[in-house]
Design an enzyme around this catalytic site. Sequence first.
Site, PDB file in Angstrom:
ATOM      1  N   HIS A 131      -8.888 -25.114 -35.800  1.00  0.00           N
ATOM      2  CA  HIS A 131      -9.275 -24.503 -37.074  1.00  0.00           C
ATOM      3  C   HIS A 131     -10.240 -25.386 -37.846  1.00  0.00           C
ATOM      4  O   HIS A 131     -10.324 -26.585 -37.616  1.00  0.00           O
ATOM      5  CB  HIS A 131      -8.048 -24.194 -37.935  1.00  0.00           C
TER       6      HIS A 131
ATOM      7  N   GLU B 200      -1.833 -21.985 -48.149  1.00  0.00           N
ATOM      8  CA  GLU B 200      -2.902 -21.795 -47.161  1.00  0.00           C
ATOM      9  C   GLU B 200      -2.782 -20.479 -46.415  1.00  0.00           C
ATOM     10  O   GLU B 200      -1.693 -19.885 -46.326  1.00  0.00           O
ATOM     11  CB  GLU B 200      -2.950 -22.984 -46.196  1.00  0.00           C
TER      12      GLU B 200
ATOM     13  N   GLN C 295      -9.047 -21.850 -41.769  1.00  0.00           N
ATOM     14  CA  GLN C 295      -7.866 -22.125 -42.608  1.00  0.00           C
ATOM     15  C   GLN C 295      -8.359 -22.337 -44.044  1.00  0.00           C
ATOM     16  O   GLN C 295      -9.107 -23.277 -44.315  1.00  0.00           O
ATOM     17  CB  GLN C 295      -7.147 -23.386 -42.117  1.00  0.00           C
TER      18      GLN C 295
ATOM     19  N   HIS D  25     -11.558 -30.365 -43.495  1.00  0.00           N
ATOM     20  CA  HIS D  25     -11.215 -31.064 -42.253  1.00  0.00           C
ATOM     21  C   HIS D  25     -11.444 -30.160 -41.052  1.00  0.00           C
ATOM     22  O   HIS D  25     -11.591 -28.949 -41.193  1.00  0.00           O
ATOM     23  CB  HIS D  25      -9.750 -31.539 -42.279  1.00  0.00           C
TER      24      HIS D  25
ATOM     25  N   GLU E 225      -7.883 -33.606 -37.757  1.00  0.00           N
ATOM     26  CA  GLU E 225      -6.472 -33.261 -37.547  1.00  0.00           C
ATOM     27  C   GLU E 225      -6.259 -32.909 -36.080  1.00  0.00           C
ATOM     28  O   GLU E 225      -7.101 -32.240 -35.469  1.00  0.00           O
ATOM     29  CB  GLU E 225      -6.136 -32.042 -38.436  1.00  0.00           C
TER      30      GLU E 225
HETATM   31  C1  MC0 Z   1     -11.031 -37.922 -48.931  1.00  0.00           C
HETATM   32  N1  MC0 Z   1     -12.068 -38.483 -48.304  1.00  0.00           N
HETATM   33  C2  MC0 Z   1     -12.532 -37.651 -47.382  1.00  0.00           C
HETATM   34  C3  MC0 Z   1     -11.718 -36.503 -47.458  1.00  0.00           C
HETATM   35  N2  MC0 Z   1     -10.790 -36.709 -48.432  1.00  0.00           N
HETATM   36  N3  MC0 Z   1     -13.545 -37.762 -46.502  1.00  0.00           N
HETATM   37  C4  MC0 Z   1     -13.762 -36.711 -45.693  1.00  0.00           C
HETATM   38  N4  MC0 Z   1     -13.022 -35.560 -45.732  1.00  0.00           N
HETATM   39  C5  MC0 Z   1     -12.005 -35.435 -46.591  1.00  0.00           C
HETATM   40  N5  MC0 Z   1     -11.288 -34.321 -46.615  1.00  0.00           N
HETATM   41  C6  MC0 Z   1     -12.650 -39.803 -48.589  1.00  0.00           C
HETATM   42  C7  MC0 Z   1     -13.046 -39.912 -50.057  1.00  0.00           C
HETATM   43  O1  MC0 Z   1     -14.317 -39.391 -50.273  1.00  0.00           O
HETATM   44  C8  MC0 Z   1     -12.999 -41.401 -50.275  1.00  0.00           C
HETATM   45  O2  MC0 Z   1     -14.163 -41.999 -49.785  1.00  0.00           O
HETATM   46  C9  MC0 Z   1     -11.830 -41.840 -49.410  1.00  0.00           C
HETATM   47  O3  MC0 Z   1     -11.667 -40.819 -48.414  1.00  0.00           O
HETATM   48  C10 MC0 Z   1     -10.545 -41.965 -50.212  1.00  0.00           C
HETATM   49  O4  MC0 Z   1     -10.344 -40.740 -50.882  1.00  0.00           O
HETATM   50  P1  MC0 Z   1      -9.409 -40.518 -52.154  1.00  0.00           P
HETATM   51  O5  MC0 Z   1      -9.899 -39.351 -52.903  1.00  0.00           O
HETATM   52  O6  MC0 Z   1      -9.208 -41.822 -52.875  1.00  0.00           O
HETATM   53  O7  MC0 Z   1      -8.067 -40.043 -51.537  1.00  0.00           O
HETATM   54  P2  MC0 Z   1      -6.915 -40.805 -50.799  1.00  0.00           P
HETATM   55  O8  MC0 Z   1      -7.363 -42.097 -50.200  1.00  0.00           O
HETATM   56  O9  MC0 Z   1      -5.728 -40.820 -51.703  1.00  0.00           O
HETATM   57  O10 MC0 Z   1      -6.658 -39.764 -49.625  1.00  0.00           O
HETATM   58  C11 MC0 Z   1      -7.613 -39.449 -48.643  1.00  0.00           C
HETATM   59  C12 MC0 Z   1      -6.866 -39.030 -47.363  1.00  0.00           C
HETATM   60  C13 MC0 Z   1      -5.840 -37.937 -47.785  1.00  0.00           C
HETATM   61  C14 MC0 Z   1      -7.892 -38.524 -46.364  1.00  0.00           C
HETATM   62  C15 MC0 Z   1      -6.132 -40.273 -46.801  1.00  0.00           C
HETATM   63  O11 MC0 Z   1      -6.528 -36.826 -48.314  1.00  0.00           O
HETATM   64  C16 MC0 Z   1      -4.934 -37.504 -46.658  1.00  0.00           C
HETATM   65  O12 MC0 Z   1      -3.941 -38.168 -46.343  1.00  0.00           O
HETATM   66  N6  MC0 Z   1      -5.257 -36.355 -46.011  1.00  0.00           N
HETATM   67  C17 MC0 Z   1      -4.426 -35.829 -44.913  1.00  0.00           C
HETATM   68  C18 MC0 Z   1      -3.513 -34.746 -45.384  1.00  0.00           C
HETATM   69  C19 MC0 Z   1      -4.255 -33.530 -45.935  1.00  0.00           C
HETATM   70  O13 MC0 Z   1      -5.467 -33.563 -46.122  1.00  0.00           O
HETATM   71  N7  MC0 Z   1      -3.494 -32.447 -46.232  1.00  0.00           N
HETATM   72  C20 MC0 Z   1      -4.038 -31.208 -46.739  1.00  0.00           C
HETATM   73  C21 MC0 Z   1      -4.279 -30.241 -45.638  1.00  0.00           C
HETATM   74  P3  MC0 Z   1     -14.929 -43.142 -50.596  1.00  0.00           P
HETATM   75  O14 MC0 Z   1     -16.177 -43.410 -49.807  1.00  0.00           O
HETATM   76  O15 MC0 Z   1     -15.151 -42.579 -51.967  1.00  0.00           O
HETATM   77  O16 MC0 Z   1     -13.959 -44.300 -50.578  1.00  0.00           O
HETATM   78  S1  MC0 Z   1      -2.759 -29.743 -44.920  1.00  0.00           S
HETATM   79  C22 MC0 Z   1      -3.130 -28.831 -43.566  1.00  0.00           C
HETATM   80  O17 MC0 Z   1      -4.269 -28.646 -43.280  1.00  0.00           O
HETATM   81  C23 MC0 Z   1      -1.921 -28.273 -42.779  1.00  0.00           C
HETATM   82  C24 MC0 Z   1      -1.167 -27.292 -43.627  1.00  0.00           C
HETATM   83  C25 MC0 Z   1      -2.331 -27.627 -41.440  1.00  0.00           C
HETATM   84  O18 MC0 Z   1      -3.493 -27.723 -41.016  1.00  0.00           O
HETATM   85  O19 MC0 Z   1      -1.451 -27.027 -40.795  1.00  0.00           O
END
Ligand code: MC0
Length: 140
Positions: free
Chosen positions: A7, A43, A59, A83, A133
Amino acid sequence: MLLRIDHVGIACHNLEEKIEFYETTFGLTVVSREVNEEQGVREAMLHVADAPSGASYVQLLEPLHPDTAVGKFLAKRGEGVHHIGYGVADVTQALQDIAAKGIKLIDERPRHGSMGASIAFLHPKDVGGVLTELVETARH
Ligand code: MC0
């Protein structure tokens, strides 16, 4: 290791409006709607195509609160691709193999994902800025 694009996750402010847009514009159909409290999202999965290794979806993701992964993304970057989810046969094994290459994992162990899948995220900083992912589809 990667079987298909499972996705494309797209962050949006209003899930219902975006579903209607994808239905009207591209003729896609919603096959699943869920609230995932752990991930902080409401979602919907819209079916795009079937392949021998499984289906692929759009998604649509709406944050449950501003202080969530998708809420923070929207505040910083606005709506858009959040993502990419790739299908794998065994997410635990894939995580082990990828970690051995020095890539930073967000999830050390699989978590619950859409439609009963086991999922795990890799850190975008180690994947060229792409939040990535891994998805092991539920066996029925
Ligand atoms: C943040 N960053 C990204 C990003 N989100 N880069 C690319 N794509 C993304 N989606 C970058 C920011 O620009 C920043 O870069 C750095 O990562 C830190 O971002 P932050 O805003 O300070 O946020 P953090 O560090 O608290 O968290 C970022 C992180 C988090 C990716 C670790 O979003 C995470 O754990 N994501 C995984 C879970 C998730 O996304 N869940 C929702 C979908 P700079 O350069 O400014 O430092 S759940 C889902 O999809 C499930 C239901 C499914 O598929 O079944």
